[in-house]
Scaffold this motif. Structure first.
Motif, PDB file in Angstrom:
ATOM      1  N   VAL A   1      22.276  21.109  72.596  1.00 26.42           N
ATOM      2  CA  VAL A   1      21.892  22.019  71.512  1.00 26.42           C
ATOM      3  C   VAL A   1      22.924  21.967  70.387  1.00 26.42           C
ATOM      4  O   VAL A   1      22.579  21.847  69.209  1.00 26.42           O
ATOM      5  CB  VAL A   1      21.728  23.458  72.048  1.00 26.42           C
ATOM      6  N   LYS A   2      24.206  22.009  70.768  1.00 26.76           N
ATOM      7  CA  LYS A   2      25.275  21.992  69.765  1.00 26.76           C
ATOM      8  C   LYS A   2      25.295  20.668  68.997  1.00 26.76           C
ATOM      9  O   LYS A   2      25.596  20.642  67.797  1.00 26.76           O
ATOM     10  CB  LYS A   2      26.628  22.229  70.445  1.00 26.76           C
ATOM     11  N   ALA A   3      24.974  19.571  69.678  1.00 28.52           N
ATOM     12  CA  ALA A   3      25.011  18.253  69.043  1.00 28.52           C
ATOM     13  C   ALA A   3      23.731  17.927  68.268  1.00 28.52           C
ATOM     14  O   ALA A   3      23.663  16.897  67.594  1.00 28.52           O
ATOM     15  CB  ALA A   3      25.245  17.175  70.105  1.00 28.52           C
ATOM     16  N   GLY A   4      22.738  18.790  68.364  1.00 29.88           N
ATOM     17  CA  GLY A   4      21.472  18.539  67.685  1.00 29.88           C
ATOM     18  C   GLY A   4      20.614  17.489  68.373  1.00 29.88           C
ATOM     19  O   GLY A   4      19.742  16.873  67.748  1.00 29.88           O
ATOM     20  N   ASN A   5      20.853  17.275  69.683  1.00 29.75           N
ATOM     21  CA  ASN A   5      20.084  16.273  70.424  1.00 29.75           C
ATOM     22  C   ASN A   5      18.707  16.778  70.848  1.00 29.75           C
ATOM     23  O   ASN A   5      17.884  15.999  71.344  1.00 29.75           O
ATOM     24  CB  ASN A   5      20.857  15.828  71.661  1.00 29.75           C
TER      25      ASN A   5
END
Length: 418
Positions: free
Chosen positions: A357-361
Motif C-alpha cells: 500500500v505504501k509503495a503504491g503496488n
C-alpha cells in the motif's frame, strides 16, 4: 472417465496419479489436470467442499476444516482499501472457521492422507516440518490411525500440540539443527523399507489442497482478485494459488486475468527474496532472529519447472522482505482491527500488504485477497485444552548414527510395521 490425470510440466507425459516425480528424471513438478473444467462446490464437510478439484477418489469425513473468506471492513479502512478480502485459516467459531490446528497446513494433510488410504499404503509416513505442517499431519493421522514419524527442529517442538487424547500413531523426533537438517534426515528415513515420503512440494495433493484457499476466496467474492498476499517459506503456497487461479481462468466465470502474487518473507532469513531480487538477504545464523522461523527454508523450489520463479513470472509477482518490527506492528494492527489473533507467519503477510500500500503496488479500488495462513490459537485455548505432543527421541544433525537411532525408536512404537 477418470476424475483427473497427472502430467509432467516439461515433457507432458501422463504419469501414475500417485507419482511424485517425472519417471524421465525431468527437473519439473507434476501437475493435476481435472476432468471437471468448472468449479462445482459440494455439500461435503471441510476441505471436501472442493472435492472435484482435489486429487483424491474419496474423502476423510472426520476432522478437516476449510478456509473461510470474508470482506474486511476495519483493516481495509485502516489501509485505505475498498475491496479487501481475508481468507482466514484457523479457529474462529464466530465466523464458522474450524481448522482445529489453526494452520492452513491442514489443507495439505487431509488430501495427502486420503491418497495414502486409496493406495492401501500402511507404511509409516515421514514428515519433516518446522512445526505447522507437523501439527497438521499429527491431527490427520490421529483421525485416520496412519502411523506417522515427525522430524522437526528441536526449537520447533513447542508448536507440536494437539486436541487428541490418543496420539499413539505419532512418533515425534526432534533434531538439534534447522529445518533443512530435519528435511535431510527425513529424506534418508523415508527411503528405507517400511517408511514412505509424503512428497513435500512435489505432492499434487498438498499443492491442490492449499489451492483451495484461492477457490474459497473466489467463490465467496465472485471474482478472481487483482492481488493475492501470503507469507511464504518454501513458496509452495504461492505456487498453489497460481495453479488454482489458472484453473479458475479456464472455468471462465470469474475473470480473465491471473492474480498478481505478492509474497512475503521474513528478514533476516529470506532466501526466496534473495533469489528473486538477486540480493543477499540470508544471515549466516538463520533461522535465528526471525519473527517466525517456520518461514525459513534453506532450499526452496525456486527454479524447478512449475516452481516459485515460474509462478512469479507468470503473474508479474512481487516478493517482499519484512523485518521483525514491521511484522509485530502488522500483527497488532490486524488483531486490533479484525478482532482475532493470528500466527506470526500471517503477520508477515499483513506487513507485506502494508508495504504494498505504501509503495503504491496496489490501488485502493482493486480486489485483494489476504491469506491469513494461521490464526485463532488464543481463541481455541478458550474452548479447548491443548495437549503437547511428547518427544519420542532427540538426535543431533551431526550424529552419524541419527538415522539408525530413529529407526530403532520407530520400531519400538510401530514394531509390527518394520
Amino acid at each position: 472417465m477418470n476424475k483427473y490425470s497427472v502430467k509432467c510440466l516439461l515433457c507432458g507425459e501422463v504419469h501414475d496419479p500417485y507419482s511424485l516425480n517425472c519417471k524421465k528424471g525431468d527437473d519439473s513438478f507434476l501437475r493435476a489436470y481435472y476432468t471437471a473444467k468448472q468449479l462445482m462446490p459440494t455439500d461435503m464437510p471441510g476441505i471436501w467442499r472442493y472435492y472435484n478439484w482435489l486429487p483424491t477418489e474419496g474423502i476423510i469425513e472426520e476432522g478437516s476444516g476449510r478456509t473461510v473468506t470474508y470482506k474486511s471492513e476495519n483493516l481495509a479502512s485502516a489501509l485505505g482499501l475498498d475491496d479487501l478480502w481475508i481468507a482466514f485459516n484457523g479457529y474462529w467459531p464466530e465466523k464458522n472457521a474450524y481448522i482445529m490446528t489453526c494452520t492452513f497446513k491442514d489443507l495439505e494433510s487431509f488430501p495427502t492422507m486420503q491418497r495414502l488410504r486409496e493406495q492401501g499404503d500402511k507404511r509409516i509416513i515421514v514428515v519433516a516440518s518446522a512445526g505447522n505442517t507437523a501439527r497438521a499431519f499429527a491431527h490427520a493421522c490421529s483421525v485416520t490411525g496412519q502411523p506417522l514419524l515427525l522430524v522437526v527442529p528441536k526449537d520447533s517442538a513447542h508448536r507440536l500440540w494437539t486436541l487428541h487424547d490418543d496420539n499413539h500413531s505419532v512418533c515425534l523426533v526432534t533434531v538439534e539443527g534447522d529445518y533443512f537438517d530435519a528435511i535431510s534426515l527425513a529424506g534418508k528415513l523415508a527411503s528405507r523399507e517400511g517408511f514412505v515420503n509424503e512428497g513435500g512440494a512435489k505432492n499434487v495433493a498438498r499443492r491442490d489442497g492449499m489451492g483451495t484457499v484461492m477457490l474459497d476466496a473466489v467463490l465467496t467474492s465472485n471474482e478472481l482478485p487483482a492481488h493475492y498476499f501470503q507469507a511464504v517459506g518454501s513458496g509452495t503456497g504461492g505456487i498453489s494459488a497460481w495453479e488454482a487461479s489458472m484453473r479458475l481462468l479456464e472455468d471462465g466465470r470469474f475473470g480473465d486475468t491471473l492474480p498478481k502474487l505478492q509474497l512475503g518473507q521474513n528478514l533476516p532469513c529470506a532466501p526466496l527474496y534473495s533469489l528473486w531480487n538477486d540480493v543477499d538477504a540470508v544471515d549466516a545464523a538463520c533461522p535465528e532472529g526471525m519473527y517466525d522461523d517456520v518461514l525459513f527454508n534453506r532450499k526452496p523450489p525456486f527454479a524447478i519447472k512449475g516452481g516459485v520463479k515460474d509462478a512469479l513470472e507468470a503473474t508479474g509477482g512481487i516478493l517482499y522482505a519484512v523485518n521483525n518490527k514491521e511484522a509485530s506492528e502488522a500483527q497488532e494492527l490486524f488483531e486490533r482491527s479484525e478482532g482475532i489473533d493470528i500466527n506470526p507467519a500471517a503477520a508477515v503477510a499483513v506487513a507485506s500488504l502494508v508495504q504494498a500500500v505504501k509503495a503504491g503496488n496496489v490501488k485502493s479500488t482493486e480486489k485483494i485477497v489476504l491469506n491469513i495462513t494461521g490464526g485463532g490459537q488464543k481463541r481455541l485455548m478458550q474452548d479447548y485444552e491443548l495437549k503437547q505432543l511428547p518427544v519420542s527421541l532427540t538426535v543431533s544433525a551431526k550424529d552419524e548414527d541419527a538415522e539408525a537411532k530413529v529407526v530403532t525408536k520407530a520400531a519400538e512404537l510401530f514394531g509390527a510395521l518394520l
